[in-house]
Design an enzyme around this catalytic site. Structure first.
Site, PDB file in Angstrom:
ATOM      1  N   THR A  36     -12.859   5.551  -1.374  1.00  9.19           N
ATOM      2  CA  THR A  36     -11.947   4.482  -0.957  1.00  9.19           C
ATOM      3  C   THR A  36     -11.225   3.911  -2.171  1.00  9.19           C
ATOM      4  O   THR A  36     -11.483   4.314  -3.307  1.00  9.19           O
ATOM      5  CB  THR A  36     -12.743   3.387  -0.207  1.00  9.19           C
ATOM      6  OG1 THR A  36     -11.828   2.477   0.422  1.00  9.19           O
ATOM      7  CG2 THR A  36     -13.634   2.579  -1.148  1.00  9.19           C
ATOM      8  N   ASN A  37     -10.334   2.969  -1.934  1.00 12.68           N
ATOM      9  CA  ASN A  37      -9.649   2.237  -3.006  1.00 12.68           C
ATOM     10  C   ASN A  37     -10.138   0.801  -3.008  1.00 12.68           C
ATOM     11  O   ASN A  37     -10.519   0.289  -1.956  1.00 12.68           O
ATOM     12  CB  ASN A  37      -8.143   2.195  -2.727  1.00 12.68           C
ATOM     13  CG  ASN A  37      -7.450   3.467  -3.163  1.00 12.68           C
ATOM     14  OD1 ASN A  37      -8.012   4.289  -3.877  1.00 12.68           O
ATOM     15  ND2 ASN A  37      -6.224   3.623  -2.733  1.00 12.68           N
ATOM     16  N   ARG A  38     -10.059   0.146  -4.123  1.00 12.81           N
ATOM     17  CA  ARG A  38     -10.397  -1.293  -4.146  1.00 12.81           C
ATOM     18  C   ARG A  38      -9.277  -2.069  -3.488  1.00 12.81           C
ATOM     19  O   ARG A  38      -8.111  -1.937  -3.870  1.00 12.81           O
ATOM     20  CB  ARG A  38     -10.527  -1.772  -5.595  1.00 12.81           C
ATOM     21  CG  ARG A  38     -11.908  -1.585  -6.166  1.00 12.81           C
ATOM     22  CD  ARG A  38     -11.992  -2.223  -7.527  1.00 12.81           C
ATOM     23  NE  ARG A  38     -12.086  -3.676  -7.472  1.00 12.81           N
ATOM     24  CZ  ARG A  38     -12.088  -4.452  -8.545  1.00 12.81           C
ATOM     25  NH1 ARG A  38     -11.976  -3.916  -9.736  1.00 12.81           N
ATOM     26  NH2 ARG A  38     -12.190  -5.752  -8.419  1.00 12.81           N
TER      27      ARG A  38
END
Ligand code: CTP
Length: 396
Positions: A203-205
């Protein structure tokens, strides 16, 4: 920040107004609390003053700065809210009776007024109350419709105090411009998750806060808002249709479904650029000392959206950068053929990720660069909407 006169009258829901005051304090509002004598029977004025550190007034004959209180207060406030509003107070206001601090201040107040009726269902449905409330609506009050559900006395029906988020929304709406009325705005927010196996993902932050604030601000300014959200810990903002998605592919499909409808598309989501080439149906066991994950591109949603948009659709992208902010943002603006890009430097820890604050640089198609210094994301959202508005001529 708005100056709010919050009038609390004597219903069981009076305790819910304490939480309303707490939210107002967190937003930085200035509040003066006025309570009828019967409201003080349900909740002590001390509870209100301690939660917000705001003055609480109960005595109609108190003198402040040489003036009787209700005239001073009625000149001070930008907006007046009666929450909860009992049938008795509605009746008094509708008939011009001014026999307590709330009723007197209401009569002397000229600004926008919101009433939050909250009472037993039979009292609410009594034609006298109905007439009083519709009279208030006719003379410019914004009367909220009570929620339906279980009431304090064990009965079921209409009369419940609504969610405080609705009251806060109505306050902001009453005080702000309605310059996005009837405009359809599609906003994306939060990260996407690309599954590796049933328990793991990449995922991405992203907390989703910036996108959510843009969605909220557009709604407050009158827009119809559709929010496509990746997995975040934020509640759906009041009055906004939210479609929750997990993967970049789901996000793309949700956007394409609404593409035709949208006048403005704001892509604040932090979409994962890569996903595992295969998804393992079974949990991958940790037998080997090393593991290679083969990733493939997810496809750039924004680029695709921009390619297929109609000439009157306005497309805004975001650029999260750790270096060469302007150069990278300009490249994205041009390569993805956007109308506008909002760039932020994610290397600062006191803004951006998870924070309620941000600092952004906005570049518009004609190479117009606008820097917005560190501020609350809610305030930056308003600035972004102002700039979109001034660059999208059709909104005028
Ligand atoms: N975006 C998108 N689809 C992707 C990746 C990004 O729609 N697969 C959108 C984001 O929502 C954002 C903009 O493109 O509005 C820029 O995203 P960002 O992550 O900053 O940059 P990328 O284009 O992914 O490029 P890079 O990772 O190389 O910085």
């Amino acid at each position: 920040m708005p100056k709010i006169l919050l009038c609390v009258t004597g219903g069981v829901a009076a305790y819910k107004a304490i939480d309303l005051v707490s939210s107002m304090r967190k937003r930085g509002d200035e509040v003066r609390i006025l309570m009828t004598e019967s409201a003080t029977r349900f909740v002590s004025p001390v509870s209100f003053s301690s939660v917000g550190n705001f003055p609480v007034y109960t005595d109609a004959f108190e003198v402040s700065d040489g003036r009787i209180l209700h005239t001073t207060l009625s000149l001070w406030g930008d907006i007046l809210v009666v929450a909860p509003m009992t049938a008795n107070t509605a009746a008094k206001i509708a008939n011009g009776i001014a026999d307590n601090i709330v009723a007197m201040t209401v009569l002397a107040f000229n600004g926008p007024k919101i009433g939050v009726p909250s009472m037993n269902v039979r009292m609410y449905e009594n034609p006298i109350t109905t007439q009083n409330l519709s009279k208030l609506s006719k003379i410019g009050w914004h009367i909220l419709e009570p929620a339906t559900g279980h009431l304090a006395d064990g009965e079921y029906g209409k009369g419940r105090y609504p969610d405080n988020s609705q009251i806060l929304f109505e306050i902001e709406k009453a005080l702000g411009p309605a310059d996005y009325k009837d405009i359809n705005v599609l906003v994306t927010a939060g990260p996407t998750r690309e599954p590796i196996d049933p328990v793991r993902y990449i995922t991405n932050r992203s907390s989703g806060k910036m996108g959510y604030e843009i969605a909220k601000a557009a709604k407050i300014r009158g827009a119809n808002v559709f929010l496509v959200s990746g997995p975040v810990a934020l509640p759906a903002p009041y009055g906004i249709e939210r479609k929750s998605v997990q993967t970049a592919n789901e996000m793309k499909n949700a956007i394409l479904d609404r593409m035709e409808w949208a006048d403005i598309i704001v892509m604040a989501a932090a979409v994962a650029d890569y996903k595992p080439s295969v998804f393992s149906n079974q949990k991958i066991k940790k037998r080997a000392d090393e593991m290679n994950l083969h990733l493939v591109k997810t496809g750039d949603i924004l680029e695709e959206v921009s390619k297929m948009r109609k000439p009157n659709q306005f497309v805004v992208g975001f650029a999260a950068e750790t270096e060469n902010l302007l150069e990278n943002a300009r490249y994205k603006l041009e390569s993805k053929k956007l109308d506008m890009i909002v760039a932020n430097d994610i290397s600062h820890s006191n803004i951006g990720f998870d924070s309620d604050y941000n600092e952004v640089t906005i570049i518009c198609g004609n190479n117009n660069v606008i820097h917005i210094g560190r501020n609350k994301k809610s305030s930056i959202a308003q600035n972004i909407l102002d700039i979109i508005r001034s660059h999208r001529v059709k909104l005028a």
